[in-house]
Scaffold this active site. Structure first.
Site, PDB file in Angstrom:
ATOM      1  N   LYS A  35     -28.405  34.250  -8.915  1.00 28.17           N
ATOM      2  CA  LYS A  35     -27.078  33.852  -9.381  1.00 28.17           C
ATOM      3  C   LYS A  35     -27.182  32.869 -10.525  1.00 28.17           C
ATOM      4  CE  LYS A  35     -23.237  30.895  -7.877  1.00 28.17           C
ATOM      5  NZ  LYS A  35     -23.633  29.763  -8.744  1.00 28.17           N
ATOM      6  N   ASN A  36     -28.114  31.912 -10.434  1.00 27.74           N
ATOM      7  CA  ASN A  36     -28.222  30.860 -11.439  1.00 27.74           C
ATOM      8  C   ASN A  36     -28.875  31.315 -12.734  1.00 27.74           C
ATOM      9  OD1 ASN A  36     -26.999  29.150  -9.668  1.00 27.74           O
ATOM     10  ND2 ASN A  36     -28.808  27.956  -9.181  1.00 27.74           N
ATOM     11  N   CYS A 131     -17.856  23.855  -7.183  1.00 24.97           N
ATOM     12  CA  CYS A 131     -17.988  23.318  -5.835  1.00 24.97           C
ATOM     13  C   CYS A 131     -17.877  21.798  -5.823  1.00 24.97           C
ATOM     14  CB  CYS A 131     -19.326  23.745  -5.222  1.00 24.97           C
ATOM     15  SG  CYS A 131     -19.458  25.525  -4.927  1.00 24.97           S
ATOM     16  N   ARG A 136     -20.199  16.647 -11.718  1.00 27.67           N
ATOM     17  CA  ARG A 136     -20.938  17.489 -12.641  1.00 27.67           C
ATOM     18  C   ARG A 136     -20.157  17.507 -13.957  1.00 27.67           C
ATOM     19  NH1 ARG A 136     -22.517  22.980  -9.657  1.00 27.67           N
ATOM     20  NH2 ARG A 136     -20.316  22.977  -9.070  1.00 27.67           N
ATOM     21  N   ASP A 325     -30.261  22.979  -3.613  1.00 23.76           N
ATOM     22  CA  ASP A 325     -29.579  24.076  -2.931  1.00 23.76           C
ATOM     23  C   ASP A 325     -30.331  24.575  -1.699  1.00 23.76           C
ATOM     24  OD1 ASP A 325     -27.324  24.230  -4.556  1.00 23.76           O
ATOM     25  OD2 ASP A 325     -28.343  25.472  -6.034  1.00 23.76           O
ATOM     26  N   ARG A 430     -13.675  32.976  -0.370  1.00 17.25           N
ATOM     27  CA  ARG A 430     -13.520  32.057  -1.501  1.00 17.25           C
ATOM     28  C   ARG A 430     -14.863  31.536  -2.001  1.00 17.25           C
ATOM     29  NH1 ARG A 430     -10.347  26.196  -1.432  1.00 17.25           N
ATOM     30  NH2 ARG A 430     -10.682  25.691  -3.630  1.00 17.25           N
TER      31      ARG A 430
END
Length: 458
Positions: A35-36, A131, A136, A325, A430
């Site tokens: 994903k990153n 999130c 951030r 993570d 979500r």
């Protein structure tokens, strides 16, 4: 509570997963592109004068978000299986409303700025979400873009950027090796006039894979020692063909799930090289793993060996340290270790909010503002609860859980599967679908007893 009722907190009746815990996870799952990396690789395609092809693309919501953003900017995007075709030859400006509709609360639009400034001379950033795990700020991004020569104008609908005199290379040092800010500099510097030197850069595997993509496109990027990256701007970039590196976060999540539920999971696609730090911690806790390095069908099998898990004292850090993570699913596994464990979070200041739900399930977790790791970090003496002490083993019991963010959400799923009784987890659509491909089908394939309110388990 009936299947049509909503949680008394913020959950909704149609965004809930019912989990009947107490069953070990057994079987196999496959992880695809990280994903990153994938979303940033899609943004990089904007820089090319010819089409790009990205393989091993996961079916996650972040990919849908970037697909929408690319299309409103004139990029032809087609998905065939897990292969993405992107043709940016007709890039055009998009309206503020169009960008807002497709961006939602995603932070990805900030990374389109450099490529769009090169291609069109202007860009727009809506109000950003993401999130709730700590600050951030986009200040790093905007500060870097200003130094490159961008003009930044903030107004009620967001932030407008322009480059009336083009962009030029800079010497820039990050206060913290931020992944997002490093990506911003890379995506902007590759076509800026002159040379850019970035100091204190992030060097995560996903960053290196993005550099590989940009190099395939024709960029000149040198990765020096001591977190220094040098980028020589070029006049033109072409498209690329690339297979995204596997998602090491998802792989570690399944590993922790196997440990917490006393199961065994083979994670096809997981790579030892990018998970070395996690594997060391996993083994230190008492987990077992076996690496299959077959280039096409390999992966890593993770399992609980049947002996008592051991407590550990660890802390998160930027790569090559323990990834932030990875800590949430590991904390769930540590609730089953025999003794006191310490998790010191040094990357985000507010990443232990999810532990309140674990405590309601019976976990013995205390939070502290002191730095309980090996070295003091930037959050010390600032009243941030960034160290956790976990006492185990704890007998987890079912509860209704509200997911606060993506990674913590998967940890709640793990806890519910390890607990006795039936839990309801709210917010799965979500949050979880942002970063975990087909997670419900994978859970069912591993033997998890899960259902939606409208269905029943046979």
């Amino acid at each position: 509570m009936s299947s049509t009722d909503a949680t008394p907190e913020t959950g909704t009746s149609d965004d809930v997963l019912i989990i009947h815990g107490g069953t070990p996870l057994e079987g196999e799952v496959t992880v695809r592109g990280a994903k990153n990396l994938v979303s940033k690789a899609m943004v990089a395609a904007l820089l090319g004068t010819s089409p790009s092809v990205l393989r091993s693309v996961p079916a996650i919501r972040d990919v849908e978000v970037v697909t929408g953003l690319l299309r409103v900017h004139g990029v032809d995007v087609e998905l065939d299986g897990d292969t993405l075709y992107m043709d940016p030859t007709s890039v055009e400006s998009a309206g503020v409303e169009e960008i807002n509709v497709h961006a939602g609360t995603s932070r990805i639009p900030i990374l389109l700025c450099g490529p769009l400034l090169h291609r069109l001379g202007r860009a727009f950033i809506p109000d950003l979400g993401g999130c709730n795990i700590g600050g951030r700020p986009i200040d790093f991004h905007l500060d870097a873009l200003r130094k490159f020569g961008a003009v930044v104008d903030k107004d009620a609908d967001g932030t407008h950027l322009s480059a009336p005199n083009g962009l030029h290379g800079i010497r820039y040092e990050l206060e913290f090796p931020s992944v997002g800010a490093t990506e911003q500099v890379l995506l902007t510097a590759v076509m800026a006039k002159g040379t850019t030197e970035l100091r204190n850069a992030a060097i995560e595997p996903e960053i290196i894979d993005l550099i590989c993509i940009l190099q395939k496109m024709g960029a000149i990027i040198k990765v020096h020692t001591n977190r220094v990256i040098e980028i020589v701007g070029v006049d033109e970039l072409k498209g690329y063909r690339h297979r995204a590196l596997p998602d090491r976060i998802e792989a570690a999540s399944w590993a922790s799930a196997a440990l917490a539920t006393e199961g065994s999971v083979f994670v096809r696609g997981a790579q030892q090289t990018d998970m070395m730090t996690f594997l060391n911690v996993f083994r230190s806790i008492g987990g077992a793993y076996e690496v299959d390095d077959d280039p096409t069908e390999g992966g890593i099998r993770f399992w609980h060996p049947g002996t008592a898990l051991k407590p550990v004292a660890i802390e998160t850090d930027v790569h090559p340290g323990l990834m932030t993570d990875w800590q949430q699913p590991l904390v769930v596994a540590l609730t089953q270790a025999d003794g006191l464990s310490i998790m010191h979070e040094t990357v985000y200041e507010n990443r232990f909010g999810y532990t309140s739900e674990l405590r309601r399930m019976g976990a013995n977790i205390e939070l502290y503002s002191d730095c309980l790791g090996g070295t003091p970090c930037r959050w010390g003496r600032r009243n941030f609860l960034h160290s956790a002490v976990i006492a185990g083993p704890s007998k987890l019991h079912a509860a209704d859980l509200q997911i606060p963010d993506l990674r913590a959400g998967f940890s709640h799923l793990i806890a519910a599967m390890a607990a006795e009784g039936t839990s309801r987890v709210y917010g799965v659509d979500r949050y979880i679908t942002r970063g975990y491909e087909n997670f419900e089908a994978k859970l069912l394939g591993l033997g998890a007893k899960i259902e939606r309110p409208s269905t029943k388990i046979a």
